[in-house]
Motif scaffolding. Structure first.
Motif, PDB file in Angstrom:
ATOM      1  N   LYS A 174      -1.196   0.493   6.162  1.00 34.61           N
ATOM      2  CA  LYS A 174      -0.579  -0.837   6.205  1.00 34.61           C
ATOM      3  C   LYS A 174       0.293  -1.028   7.443  1.00 34.61           C
ATOM      4  O   LYS A 174       0.332  -2.115   8.018  1.00 34.61           O
ATOM      5  CB  LYS A 174       0.224  -1.112   4.928  1.00 34.61           C
ATOM      6  N   SER A 180      -1.513   4.562   3.853  1.00 32.02           N
ATOM      7  CA  SER A 180      -2.676   3.751   3.503  1.00 32.02           C
ATOM      8  C   SER A 180      -3.204   2.967   4.699  1.00 32.02           C
ATOM      9  O   SER A 180      -4.318   2.460   4.657  1.00 32.02           O
ATOM     10  CB  SER A 180      -2.301   2.775   2.389  1.00 32.02           C
ATOM     11  N   ARG A 208      -3.555  -5.751  -0.994  1.00 28.86           N
ATOM     12  CA  ARG A 208      -3.366  -4.321  -1.213  1.00 28.86           C
ATOM     13  C   ARG A 208      -4.284  -3.536  -0.298  1.00 28.86           C
ATOM     14  O   ARG A 208      -5.452  -3.875  -0.164  1.00 28.86           O
ATOM     15  CB  ARG A 208      -3.663  -3.954  -2.675  1.00 28.86           C
ATOM     16  N   ILE A 209      -3.717  -2.528   0.306  1.00 25.93           N
ATOM     17  CA  ILE A 209      -4.514  -1.658   1.168  1.00 25.93           C
ATOM     18  C   ILE A 209      -4.590  -0.294   0.515  1.00 25.93           C
ATOM     19  O   ILE A 209      -3.563   0.287   0.158  1.00 25.93           O
ATOM     20  CB  ILE A 209      -3.875  -1.515   2.557  1.00 25.93           C
ATOM     21  N   VAL A 210      -5.804   0.184   0.380  1.00 24.10           N
ATOM     22  CA  VAL A 210      -5.995   1.523  -0.173  1.00 24.10           C
ATOM     23  C   VAL A 210      -6.932   2.277   0.770  1.00 24.10           C
ATOM     24  O   VAL A 210      -8.043   1.814   1.019  1.00 24.10           O
ATOM     25  CB  VAL A 210      -6.609   1.452  -1.598  1.00 24.10           C
ATOM     26  N   ASP A 211      -6.455   3.369   1.293  1.00 26.52           N
ATOM     27  CA  ASP A 211      -7.262   4.218   2.190  1.00 26.52           C
ATOM     28  C   ASP A 211      -7.924   3.416   3.304  1.00 26.52           C
ATOM     29  O   ASP A 211      -9.112   3.594   3.595  1.00 26.52           O
ATOM     30  CB  ASP A 211      -8.342   4.960   1.397  1.00 26.52           C
ATOM     31  N   GLY A 212      -7.158   2.536   3.899  1.00 28.01           N
ATOM     32  CA  GLY A 212      -7.670   1.835   5.067  1.00 28.01           C
ATOM     33  C   GLY A 212      -8.578   0.663   4.747  1.00 28.01           C
ATOM     34  O   GLY A 212      -9.157   0.057   5.640  1.00 28.01           O
ATOM     35  N   ARG A 213      -8.731   0.355   3.464  1.00 29.70           N
ATOM     36  CA  ARG A 213      -9.559  -0.803   3.100  1.00 29.70           C
ATOM     37  C   ARG A 213      -8.714  -1.779   2.308  1.00 29.70           C
ATOM     38  O   ARG A 213      -7.759  -1.399   1.634  1.00 29.70           O
ATOM     39  CB  ARG A 213     -10.730  -0.366   2.211  1.00 29.70           C
ATOM     40  N   HIS A 232       6.227  -1.438   0.307  1.00 26.59           N
ATOM     41  CA  HIS A 232       5.641  -0.659  -0.774  1.00 26.59           C
ATOM     42  C   HIS A 232       6.404  -0.954  -2.070  1.00 26.59           C
ATOM     43  O   HIS A 232       6.194  -0.342  -3.089  1.00 26.59           O
ATOM     44  CB  HIS A 232       5.673   0.835  -0.438  1.00 26.59           C
ATOM     45  N   GLY A 266       0.846  -1.180   0.000  1.00 22.78           N
ATOM     46  CA  GLY A 266       0.000   0.000   0.000  1.00 22.78           C
ATOM     47  C   GLY A 266       0.879   1.226   0.000  1.00 22.78           C
ATOM     48  O   GLY A 266       2.073   1.149   0.315  1.00 22.78           O
ATOM     49  N   ALA A 267       0.278   2.336  -0.361  1.00 19.31           N
ATOM     50  CA  ALA A 267       1.031   3.578  -0.397  1.00 19.31           C
ATOM     51  C   ALA A 267       1.265   4.060   1.027  1.00 19.31           C
ATOM     52  O   ALA A 267       0.653   3.565   1.977  1.00 19.31           O
ATOM     53  CB  ALA A 267       0.258   4.634  -1.185  1.00 19.31           C
ATOM     54  N   SER A 268       2.157   5.043   1.136  1.00 16.65           N
ATOM     55  CA  SER A 268       2.403   5.646   2.437  1.00 16.65           C
ATOM     56  C   SER A 268       1.107   6.253   2.969  1.00 16.65           C
ATOM     57  O   SER A 268       0.399   6.933   2.221  1.00 16.65           O
ATOM     58  CB  SER A 268       3.487   6.715   2.279  1.00 16.65           C
TER      59      SER A 268
END
Lengths: 410, 222
Positions: B43, B41, B212-217, B199, B37-39
């Motif tokens: 993770k 996110s 993959r984690i995106v915005d906490g999901r 990452h 996941g992005a910084s």
């Protein structure tokens, strides 16, 4: 709960962390070291001083007073202010009859006379004493005996040599039974004596004095009935202070002394001196403990301070330890053991240093300054308790460190 | 091995930050998984929760059948010690302890005797090819060697899972490959369950499953 307190790893870590900043550890340790050394030295110093002062009175009966005739401070019955008077042997007998008086030891002395035995000669002080002398003053009899009542009654030509005089006149030893020549009169040596106390009634210490019966001295040196000084001891339940008015009344009845003249009789109350020394040293000891513990506390606060800094510095390390399974208690034990190790080592060194200094004081003064093992153990307990107390706050702070904060704290 | 049901986590700062939203995740025994996941996110927060370093607000987390919830500090420490092996980006070795003592440290907190834990630590180091570096301080080791020491430390308690937070982040590409190779071997040969947060897509590629984690999901599988 099992902790790693006794594990070798714990102590290796303590060594490693304390050695990482040697200067800082050394300075902190010095605070404890100095505090402990101060506490031990002050306690030992106070005790030693007390012993030194008490040594001055050793050999004195504690319930006693020294009296001798002084100059009048008020003119009376034709005797001018400043005129002298003398106590006599009859006064001494009268004083002995006062209720509460145990013994009155009359003495008289003559300064520096030549004395000879065989081919050896020296000069010495001479004192005359009566049979009560041994009740008021407690000389150490090295050999033979002291002057007794029979000597006094018969004006016996016997002498007790002070140890120093005996050594000069009889360097080969055994003076007992030999004769000494004092102003052309031969006295038989019946004893050798010395004294522990530094204090002297009049003239020299017994060590440097030749003691003969008072009656013999009066006769041989034409002293008439005069008595130089007297040492008076009170019976149990009485004190010299309590007896003083009675003594004054008896002496005023026998000599022309103004009723208000308090200066005409020199009255030195030994028991008062003892009481004074007691309370003085009680105060000094309390002060020593107060100042010593104060210094120690200052040192301990330094430890608390350093432990706090160490915990700050090691936040991330503590976090790692927590992450890999250290319980809060493990961290507390680790920090506390460091504080305890630091105080114990520095404190013990302080006690050892103080003991060495006090040991030197012992040798130099001839009086015991050294603290007892019990005192040392008590000081050890004090700094251990203080060291633990000082480590509590930093270790609680360390305990609160969360592994996550610490790991992210880069 | 790991089951997350409806995990939510909010940081209450000046502005409340809802970092994890309704995370449902299942990881089986013996899986080699990467979480990417992005910084920002979420993770790392997820990893902290998986590692019992942080609490969650609602939901349920089962680790090897144990419900991880409202644990006391002592219990959490014990579970971390016995069930989880951590590998960090910056190695997090204790600088004044040699490799052997670093590896043995988790056993110290288990109360294992010094002799035994040093023996076990030596064995771990030997397996990872570091026997000759046992008496070296971390400062005397290369990045790859440090990470292998950290791995040995993670493995010594024989944990249920290995959690690795950017394990190659501080390493050059060649060393990264070596370290990833070790992870793969551990997974393949010893059946270790390994979760790697990264990452770096290159790292993700080498794992068997990527979450993959995106915005906490959790993003749906591609």
């Amino acid at each position: 709960m099992k902790t790693g307190f006794l594990d070798l790893e714990n102590w290796r870590e303590i060594g490693a962390t304390l050695m990482r900043n040697k200067t800082r550890t050394l300075l902190t340790a010095f605070g404890i070291f100095w505090g402990t050394a101060m506490l031990a030295m002050l306690i030992g110093g106070a005790d030693g001083l007390e012993r030194m002062l008490r040594r001055n009175f050793e050999g004195f009966a504690s319930n006693s007073a020294v009296i001798f005739a002084n100059r009048r401070s008020i003119s009376y019955q034709g005797f001018n202010k400043g005129s002298g008077w003398s106590m006599t042997t009859a006064d001494i007998d009268a004083l002995r009859r006062i209720e509460g008086v145990d013994a009155v030891a009359a003495t008289d002395n003559i300064d520096q006379l030549p004395i000879a035995a065989g081919r050896y000669s020296t000069t010495t002080a001479v004192q005359g004493v009566d049979q009560d002398f041994m009740k008021a003053f407690l000389p150490t009899i090295r050999s033979g005996r002291f002057i007794n009542e029979s000597d006094q009654r018969h004006k016996a030509k016997v002498a007790v040599l002070g140890i120093n005089v005996a050594n000069k006149l009889f360097p080969a030893g055994n003076a007992i039974g030999e004769f000494v020549n004092l102003q052309g009169i031969y006295y038989k040596v019946v004893g050798i004596a010395s004294q522990e106390a530094e204090e002297r009634i009049n003239g020299e210490k017994i060590d440097d004095t030749v003691t003969i019966p008072l009656s013999t001295l009066a006769f041989a040196f034409n002293r008439g009935d005069d008595v130089g000084a007297a040492m008076l001891t009170a019976l149990p339940g009485w004190s010299p202070g309590k007896l003083k008015p009675r003594i004054m009344r008896v002496l005023r009845a026998r000599h022309p002394i103004h009723p208000d003249d308090t200066q005409a009789l020199f009255f030195f109350d030994v028991s008062e001196q003892f009481a004074m020394v007691d309370s003085l040293f009680m105060g000094i000891t309390l002060l020593a403990i107060f100042v010593g513990i104060g210094t120690l506390v200052a040192g301990i606060i330094g430890v608390g301070n350093i432990m706090w800094v160490i915990v700050k510095e090691r936040t991330s390390e503590i976090g790692i330890r927590r992450a890999i399974g250290a319980r809060p208690l493990d961290i507390v034990v680790q920090v506390m053991s460091e504080g305890i190790a630091l105080t114990s080592i520095a404190g013990t060194a302080g006690i050892v240093f103080a003991a060495a200094v006090l040991g030197v004081a012992d040798t130099l003064s001839g009086v015991r300054f050294q603290i007892s093992f019990g005192t040392a153990a008590a000081i050890f307990a004090v700094f251990l308790v203080l060291g633990i107390a000082a480590s509590i706050i930093p270790s609680l702070k360390a305990m609160k460190i969360k592994p996550i904060e610490a790991i992210n704290d880069k | 091995m790991i089951t997350l049901k409806g995990i939510n986590k909010t940081y209450f700062g000046a502005v409340p930050l809802h970092v994890l939203r309704d995370i449902n995740l299942h990881i089986d025994r013996g899986e080699l998984v990467s979480i990417m996941g992005a910084s920002g996110s979420g993770k790392s927060t997820l990893l902290n929760i998986l590692g019992i370093l942080d609490n969650y607000d609602t939901g349920e987390y089962l680790l090897d059948g144990v419900l991880i919830r409202n644990l006391s500090e002592n219990r959490a420490a014990e579970l971390r010690n016995r069930m989880i092996g951590f590998v960090f980006q910056s190695f997090n070795l204790i600088s004044y302890k040699d490799a052997l003592d670093n590896v043995a440290l988790p056993l110290f907190y288990q109360g294992v005797s010094r002799k035994k834990r040093r023996l076990m630590a030596m064995e771990q180091l030997d397996r990872l090819g570091l026997a000759d570096r046992a008496r070296h301080l971390p400062g005397e080791l290369s990045g790859g060697q440090k990470q292998r020491v950290a791995l040995a430390r993670a493995l010594i308690t024989n944990p249920s899972i290995i959690l690795a937070d950017e394990p190659t982040g501080a390493l050059d590409s060649k060393t990264s490959c070596e370290v990833m190779q070790i992870f793969r071997e551990l997974n393949a040969d010893r059946g270790m369950t390994i979760v790697i947060v990264t990452h770096d897509p290159g790292v993700g590629e080498q794992t068997n499953r990527v979450i993959r984690i995106v915005d906490g999901r959790i993003a749906p599988d591609q």
